[in-house]
Design a protein around this motif. Structure first.
Motif, short mmCIF file in Angstrom:
data_model
loop_
_atom_site.label_atom_id
_atom_site.label_comp_id
_atom_site.label_asym_id
_atom_site.label_seq_id
_atom_site.Cartn_x
_atom_site.Cartn_y
_atom_site.Cartn_z
N LEU A 240 34.22 -25.86 7.47
CA LEU A 240 33.77 -26.35 8.78
C LEU A 240 32.96 -25.31 9.61
O LEU A 240 33.24 -24.02 9.03
N SER A 241 32.34 -25.46 10.50
CA SER A 241 31.96 -24.58 11.49
C SER A 241 32.97 -23.40 11.80
O SER A 241 34.11 -23.65 12.26
N GLN A 242 32.34 -22.22 12.03
CA GLN A 242 33.05 -21.08 12.47
C GLN A 242 33.51 -21.41 14.03
O GLN A 242 34.82 -20.87 14.31
N ILE A 243 32.83 -22.08 14.49
CA ILE A 243 33.33 -22.40 16.03
C ILE A 243 34.66 -23.17 16.03
O ILE A 243 35.50 -23.00 16.78
N VAL A 244 34.73 -24.07 15.10
CA VAL A 244 36.04 -24.80 14.95
C VAL A 244 37.28 -24.19 14.62
O VAL A 244 38.28 -24.46 14.80
N LEU A 245 36.99 -22.99 13.82
CA LEU A 245 37.89 -22.60 13.05
C LEU A 245 38.31 -21.35 13.85
O LEU A 245 39.48 -20.59 13.48
N LYS A 246 37.73 -20.74 14.77
CA LYS A 246 38.04 -19.33 15.55
C LYS A 246 39.61 -19.27 15.81
O LYS A 246 40.04 -17.95 15.26
N LYS A 247 39.99 -20.00 16.47
CA LYS A 247 41.38 -20.08 16.88
C LYS A 247 42.42 -20.00 15.84
O LYS A 247 43.43 -19.35 15.79
N ASN A 248 42.00 -20.90 14.86
CA ASN A 248 43.08 -21.02 13.89
C ASN A 248 43.15 -19.65 12.81
O ASN A 248 44.08 -19.28 12.53
N PHE A 249 41.89 -19.13 12.90
CA PHE A 249 41.92 -17.86 12.19
C PHE A 249 42.88 -16.75 12.91
O PHE A 249 43.50 -15.82 12.33
N ALA A 250 42.56 -16.89 14.39
CA ALA A 250 43.34 -15.84 15.20
C ALA A 250 44.71 -16.11 15.02
O ALA A 250 45.38 -15.01 15.00
N ASN A 251 45.32 -17.30 14.97
CA ASN A 251 46.59 -17.51 14.68
C ASN A 251 47.09 -17.28 13.71
O ASN A 251 48.28 -16.97 13.27
N GLY A 252 46.34 -17.31 12.38
CA GLY A 252 46.81 -16.85 11.10
C GLY A 252 47.19 -17.91 10.42
O GLY A 252 47.67 -18.06 9.17
N ASP A 253 47.18 -19.36 10.85
CA ASP A 253 47.61 -20.62 10.23
C ASP A 253 46.60 -21.04 9.11
O ASP A 253 46.85 -21.99 8.15
N LEU A 254 45.26 -20.70 9.46
CA LEU A 254 44.29 -21.04 8.33
C LEU A 254 43.64 -19.78 8.03
O LEU A 254 43.47 -18.72 8.76
N VAL A 255 43.20 -19.55 6.73
CA VAL A 255 42.59 -18.21 6.27
C VAL A 255 41.11 -18.46 5.76
O VAL A 255 40.98 -19.46 4.97
N PRO A 256 40.38 -17.58 6.04
CA PRO A 256 38.81 -18.01 5.61
C PRO A 256 38.67 -17.21 4.07
O PRO A 256 39.35 -16.61 3.72
N LEU A 257 37.79 -18.13 3.57
CA LEU A 257 37.70 -17.49 2.11
C LEU A 257 35.92 -17.58 2.08
O LEU A 257 35.18 -18.11 2.68
N THR A 258 35.62 -16.41 1.05
CA THR A 258 34.33 -16.27 0.99
C THR A 258 33.68 -16.59 -0.61
O THR A 258 34.41 -16.92 -1.44
N LEU A 259 32.50 -17.16 -0.23
CA LEU A 259 31.53 -17.91 -0.97
C LEU A 259 30.48 -16.99 -1.56
O LEU A 259 29.52 -16.86 -0.88
N PRO A 260 30.53 -15.77 -2.62
CA PRO A 260 29.55 -14.96 -2.70
C PRO A 260 28.06 -15.97 -3.01
O PRO A 260 27.85 -16.63 -3.52
N ARG A 261 26.97 -15.18 -2.25
CA ARG A 261 25.65 -15.68 -2.52
C ARG A 261 25.48 -16.88 -2.23
O ARG A 261 24.61 -17.88 -2.51
N ARG A 262 26.23 -17.71 -1.27
CA ARG A 262 26.10 -19.06 -0.70
C ARG A 262 25.60 -18.97 0.73
O ARG A 262 26.43 -18.46 1.65
N ASN A 263 24.55 -19.62 0.91
CA ASN A 263 24.05 -19.59 2.41
C ASN A 263 24.59 -20.61 3.20
O ASN A 263 23.95 -21.87 3.08
N MET A 264 25.56 -20.34 4.10
CA MET A 264 26.21 -21.41 4.92
C MET A 264 25.58 -21.37 6.26
O MET A 264 26.06 -22.10 7.02
N ARG A 265 24.53 -20.50 6.57
CA ARG A 265 24.03 -20.76 7.74
C ARG A 265 23.26 -22.02 8.39
O ARG A 265 22.56 -22.59 7.22
N ARG A 266 23.24 -22.20 9.40
CA ARG A 266 22.55 -23.46 9.87
C ARG A 266 22.03 -23.23 11.43
O ARG A 266 22.34 -22.30 12.00
N THR A 267 21.12 -24.30 11.91
CA THR A 267 20.62 -24.04 13.09
C THR A 267 21.13 -25.24 13.86
O THR A 267 20.98 -26.44 13.54
N PHE A 268 21.50 -25.22 15.12
CA PHE A 268 21.76 -26.46 16.07
C PHE A 268 20.51 -26.37 16.94
O PHE A 268 19.94 -25.74 17.27
N TYR A 269 20.21 -27.86 17.25
CA TYR A 269 18.88 -28.23 17.93
C TYR A 269 19.23 -29.13 19.06
O TYR A 269 20.36 -30.08 18.77
#
Length: 294
Positions: A240-269
């Protein structure tokens, strides 16, 4: 010019509700007066605007073409009246936003906008990206806020801000200790993702294009909170978007995972209908959103 502004308002109300009675009610007038005004409009120009089937009035081809012209005329009239009354700061606006933007960003912008236009009537309509685009093109909302690039000849897209999707799991999931996923991990995991038409899913599919046939999609859910809850319960991993997950990562109930060489960036319009008269309130809304992101 033989038609009246009131006749256009009635035509648009009937086009929206597909029913004379509901249209009349929305305009605070009698059903007979609304019906007579619509019939007079059609008779004056010897044209039929609707296909009449039982109690339903559906726009025909001519009606569909004229609806957008009528929407533009009414928008011009409303803008002109505001300037006459010297109330250009009223700022009435209807905004359509995709789920991530609507639930996690737009409410904050709404507070900022109302601080500048306290008398404004602001409607926020939240749906997935294709539905928001449809409402923009149908003139049901004045401006859309979407999570991905959509190609349509009648749609204008204005880049607004950058975002990034993050793959994540529950704190007690086996992958939480690994942090970085291999292609083998990606293929073996149970994925809980947004529905195929969503902006987030399009970005995920693009980033994982080479592995998609081998990915095990366990659940597809429409709402971000449902995905987070399912992942936190240990049913699989999500994206999901980093915007959605920010508080969960700070609380520690969810953990980010890294996918090397995978472009997950996008633009809002910002999404606008090209043929629609652009209200001053739309410009003000976009300026508010940009200024609050700085």
């Amino acid at each position: 010019m033989k038609f009246t502004i009131r006749q256009l308002q009635i035509f648009l109300a009937v086009a929206k509700h597909q029913n004379i009675s509901k249209a009349a009610q929305s305009l605070h007038m009698s059903q007979s007066a609304a019906s007579e005004a619509l019939l007079n409009l059609e008779h004056m120009y010897e044209v039929s605007l609707f296909d009449r089937v039982s109690n339903k009035l559906a726009l025909n081809a001519i009606g569909h073409t004229l609806r957008r012209e009528a929407e533009n005329l009414i928008a011009h009239c409303q803008s002109f009246e505001e300037k006459l009354l010297d109330h250009t700061d009223v700022g009435h606006i209807k905004v359509g936003a995709s789920f991530t933007i609507g639930n996690h960003l737009a409410t904050r912008y709404l507070a900022g906008y109302l601080a500048n236009y306290p008398e404004a009537d602001v409607q926020l309509d939240i749906a997935n990206t294709p539905d928001v685009v449809a409402r923009v093109l149908n003139f049901d909302v004045d401006v859309g806020m979407i999570e991905g690039e959509v190609h349509h000849r009648e749609l204008e897209l204005i880049p607004w801000r950058e975002d990034e999707l993050i793959v994540f799991c529950a704190a007690d999931h086996p992958l939480a200790r690994k942090k970085t996923l291999t292609n083998k991990d990606i293929k073996e995991a149970l994925w809980i993702l947004r529905e195929p038409d969503s902006g987030a899913r399009h970005t995920f599919d693009r980033a994982l294009a080479g592995l998609l046939p081998d990915i095990n999609i366990y659940l597809e859910l429409r709402h971000n909170e449902a995905i987070k809850n399912a992942v936190e319960s240990g049913l699989g991993i999500g994206c999901l978007s980093q915007i959605v997950l920010k508080k969960n990562f700070a609380n520690g109930d969810l953990v980010p995972l890294t996918l090397p060489r995978r472009n997950m960036r996008r633009t809002f319009y910002f999404a606008l209908a090209k043929k629609r008269f652009r209200l001053e309130s739309v410009k003000s809304w976009m300026e508010t959103c940009r200024s609050m992101d700085q």
